[in-house]
Design a protein around this motif. Structure first.
Motif, PDB file in Angstrom:
ATOM      1  N   ILE A 110       0.831  -1.205   0.000  1.00  0.00           N
ATOM      2  CA  ILE A 110       0.000   0.000   0.000  1.00  0.00           C
ATOM      3  C   ILE A 110       0.864   1.253   0.000  1.00  0.00           C
ATOM      4  O   ILE A 110       0.383   2.345  -0.364  1.00  0.00           O
ATOM      5  CB  ILE A 110      -0.962   0.019   1.202  1.00  0.00           C
ATOM      6  CG1 ILE A 110      -0.179  -0.028   2.519  1.00  0.00           C
ATOM      7  CG2 ILE A 110      -1.949  -1.140   1.116  1.00  0.00           C
ATOM      8  CD1 ILE A 110      -1.052   0.161   3.748  1.00  0.00           C
ATOM      9  N   SER A 111       2.116   1.133   0.405  1.00  0.00           N
ATOM     10  CA  SER A 111       3.044   2.265   0.386  1.00  0.00           C
ATOM     11  C   SER A 111       4.464   1.731   0.486  1.00  0.00           C
ATOM     12  O   SER A 111       4.684   0.560   0.812  1.00  0.00           O
ATOM     13  CB  SER A 111       2.759   3.241   1.538  1.00  0.00           C
ATOM     14  OG  SER A 111       2.983   2.615   2.789  1.00  0.00           O
ATOM     15  N   GLU A 112       5.424   2.595   0.214  1.00  0.00           N
ATOM     16  CA  GLU A 112       6.818   2.212   0.343  1.00  0.00           C
ATOM     17  C   GLU A 112       7.676   3.438   0.631  1.00  0.00           C
ATOM     18  O   GLU A 112       7.327   4.566   0.250  1.00  0.00           O
ATOM     19  CB  GLU A 112       7.320   1.494  -0.922  1.00  0.00           C
ATOM     20  CG  GLU A 112       7.230   2.274  -2.199  1.00  0.00           C
ATOM     21  CD  GLU A 112       7.636   1.442  -3.414  1.00  0.00           C
ATOM     22  OE1 GLU A 112       7.634   0.202  -3.320  1.00  0.00           O
ATOM     23  OE2 GLU A 112       7.955   2.042  -4.453  1.00  0.00           O
ATOM     24  N   VAL A 113       8.755   3.213   1.330  1.00  0.00           N
ATOM     25  CA  VAL A 113       9.705   4.273   1.679  1.00  0.00           C
ATOM     26  C   VAL A 113      11.044   3.919   1.053  1.00  0.00           C
ATOM     27  O   VAL A 113      11.613   2.855   1.344  1.00  0.00           O
ATOM     28  CB  VAL A 113       9.862   4.408   3.207  1.00  0.00           C
ATOM     29  CG1 VAL A 113      10.943   5.438   3.537  1.00  0.00           C
ATOM     30  CG2 VAL A 113       8.547   4.798   3.850  1.00  0.00           C
ATOM     31  N   HIS A 114      11.542   4.784   0.180  1.00  0.00           N
ATOM     32  CA  HIS A 114      12.858   4.581  -0.424  1.00  0.00           C
ATOM     33  C   HIS A 114      13.902   5.184   0.501  1.00  0.00           C
ATOM     34  O   HIS A 114      13.879   6.387   0.789  1.00  0.00           O
ATOM     35  CB  HIS A 114      12.921   5.205  -1.815  1.00  0.00           C
ATOM     36  CG  HIS A 114      12.053   4.514  -2.823  1.00  0.00           C
ATOM     37  ND1 HIS A 114      12.484   3.416  -3.537  1.00  0.00           N
ATOM     38  CD2 HIS A 114      10.763   4.745  -3.195  1.00  0.00           C
ATOM     39  CE1 HIS A 114      11.503   3.005  -4.331  1.00  0.00           C
ATOM     40  NE2 HIS A 114      10.456   3.788  -4.144  1.00  0.00           N
ATOM     41  N   THR A 115      14.813   4.351   0.977  1.00  0.00           N
ATOM     42  CA  THR A 115      15.786   4.809   1.959  1.00  0.00           C
ATOM     43  C   THR A 115      16.867   5.699   1.353  1.00  0.00           C
ATOM     44  O   THR A 115      17.570   6.403   2.081  1.00  0.00           O
ATOM     45  CB  THR A 115      16.453   3.607   2.645  1.00  0.00           C
ATOM     46  OG1 THR A 115      17.108   2.789   1.651  1.00  0.00           O
ATOM     47  CG2 THR A 115      15.393   2.764   3.359  1.00  0.00           C
ATOM     48  N   THR A 116      17.021   5.664   0.043  1.00  0.00           N
ATOM     49  CA  THR A 116      17.894   6.583  -0.672  1.00  0.00           C
ATOM     50  C   THR A 116      17.342   6.749  -2.085  1.00  0.00           C
ATOM     51  O   THR A 116      16.624   5.866  -2.584  1.00  0.00           O
ATOM     52  CB  THR A 116      19.350   6.069  -0.717  1.00  0.00           C
ATOM     53  OG1 THR A 116      20.193   7.055  -1.309  1.00  0.00           O
ATOM     54  CG2 THR A 116      19.445   4.772  -1.488  1.00  0.00           C
ATOM     55  N   LYS A 117      17.617   7.867  -2.727  1.00  0.00           N
ATOM     56  CA  LYS A 117      17.007   8.162  -4.022  1.00  0.00           C
ATOM     57  C   LYS A 117      17.462   7.202  -5.112  1.00  0.00           C
ATOM     58  O   LYS A 117      16.660   6.716  -5.904  1.00  0.00           O
ATOM     59  CB  LYS A 117      17.343   9.602  -4.421  1.00  0.00           C
ATOM     60  CG  LYS A 117      16.704  10.655  -3.513  1.00  0.00           C
ATOM     61  CD  LYS A 117      17.072  12.059  -3.957  1.00  0.00           C
ATOM     62  CE  LYS A 117      16.445  13.099  -3.039  1.00  0.00           C
ATOM     63  NZ  LYS A 117      16.826  14.480  -3.424  1.00  0.00           N
ATOM     64  N   ASN A 118      18.767   6.919  -5.165  1.00  0.00           N
ATOM     65  CA  ASN A 118      19.321   5.997  -6.153  1.00  0.00           C
ATOM     66  C   ASN A 118      20.679   5.509  -5.662  1.00  0.00           C
ATOM     67  O   ASN A 118      21.159   5.922  -4.593  1.00  0.00           O
ATOM     68  CB  ASN A 118      19.442   6.666  -7.531  1.00  0.00           C
ATOM     69  CG  ASN A 118      20.159   8.008  -7.461  1.00  0.00           C
ATOM     70  OD1 ASN A 118      21.306   8.085  -7.021  1.00  0.00           O
ATOM     71  ND2 ASN A 118      19.474   9.075  -7.876  1.00  0.00           N
TER      72      ASN A 118
END
Length: 306
Positions: free
Chosen positions: A178-186
């Motif tokens: 339902i959602s996600e958190v990217h711990t760094t952009k790339n």
């Protein structure tokens, strides 16, 4: 504080030979005690998950620890008893009990498993039937198997760590996240938490905060329903493989591969390392550790057979 405190008093040890003779298991990889304290969930090198009934002599009716009488191979009440086996079929990355699990309450006896090239499955602890499946889908619309699992405190959501991302699943709505958190952009971004999220742990203070550890020597502290980190611990001395919060929620214990200590960080106030407990971990094994429910003892395996 110039130098962290070193705690080196050892209360007790159990040898790997004692565990093997008591449980009859061969190379267990993870062990999780059920929330009701009656069962142990083990994942093994042969890609099976086993449920064991814990010895009744370990915990008395008041739920305080006491020494179990006898020894492995002695009184049958002091031996672990195998209840059931679930053959997963692929390498198991992580396992987790449902946090409200109680054997006396119908419908709560279940656990989650993530394995190689498979979705996260929620299994019934009695029959081992799959109740639900949760699919972590990446930006290419492909299945991305989770490497770590953790339920939130009220059991309404399941969090899963993968490469530079933490995904959130609604337990009542199987399917994709339902959602996600990217711990760094790339991968080239110098900020944030890089690498595979190897472990997750929710703060017991019911604030909604959780910690995510990475093999890239870093830990991030996040809050539910927010897509950025509240705190980042970078350049730690080891690749993080285990996280545990203290009972008060102010301290975070960190364990890693090829690390001779378990680290204790003060998260709320000084935001620095405040103590260490020695532990022999001179390999890349993902060694687990835990804190007892009353916040008094730290228990851990090591690479010397203890």
């Amino acid at each position: 504080m110039d130098c962290p405190i070193h705690f080196d008093e050892r209360i007790d040890t159990i040898s790997s030979q004692e565990v093997s003779s008591s449980c009859g298991i061969n190379f267990p990889r993870q062990l999780k005690v059920s929330p009701d304290g009656l069962y142990a969930l083990l994942s093994n090198e042969d890609n099976t998950v086993q449920i064991w009934s814990l010895p009744t002599g370990l915990i008395n009716k008041h739920r305080y620890y006491q020494l179990a009488g006898g020894n492995p191979g002695g009184d049958s009440e002091d031996l672990w008893k195998l209840s059931s086996i679930n053959n997963i079929g692929e390498s198991i990355y992580d396992i987790a009990w449902y946090p409200l699990m109680n054997a006396a309450t119908e419908g709560t006896s279940c656990y989650a498993v993530t394995s190689k090239d498979h979705p996260i499955h929620l299994y019934d602890a009695t029959t081992h039937d799959i109740r639900c499946s949760y699919n972590g889908i990446n930006r290419l619309d492909e299945l991305d198997s989770a490497r770590s699992l953790c339920f939130n405190n009220d059991g309404s959501r399941l969090y899963a760590g993968s490469d530079r991302v933490v995904r959130c699943f609604d337990l009542a709505s199987p399917g994709r996240q339902i959602s996600e958190v990217h711990t760094t952009k790339n991968r080239k971004d110098k900020s944030g938490i890089k690498g595979i999220i190897s472990c997750l742990s929710f703060n017991p203070d019911v604030s909604g905060a959780y910690a995510a550890g990475s093999f890239a020597n870093s830990v991030g502290v996040y809050v539910e329903n927010q897509n950025r980190s509240a705190l980042e611990l970078q350049n730690l001395s080891c690749g993080v493989t285990g996280l545990k919060w203290s009972r008060c929620g102010s301290y975070l214990w960190i364990g890693g591969r090829k690390s001779k200590d378990l680290l204790c960080w003060d998260i709320r106030h000084t935001r620095c390392e405040v103590g260490r407990v020695p532990r022999a971990a001179d390999t890349n094994q993902k060694l687990s550790f835990d804190i007892d429910p009353w916040g008094k003892y730290v228990a851990s395996g090591d690479t010397q057979g203890w």
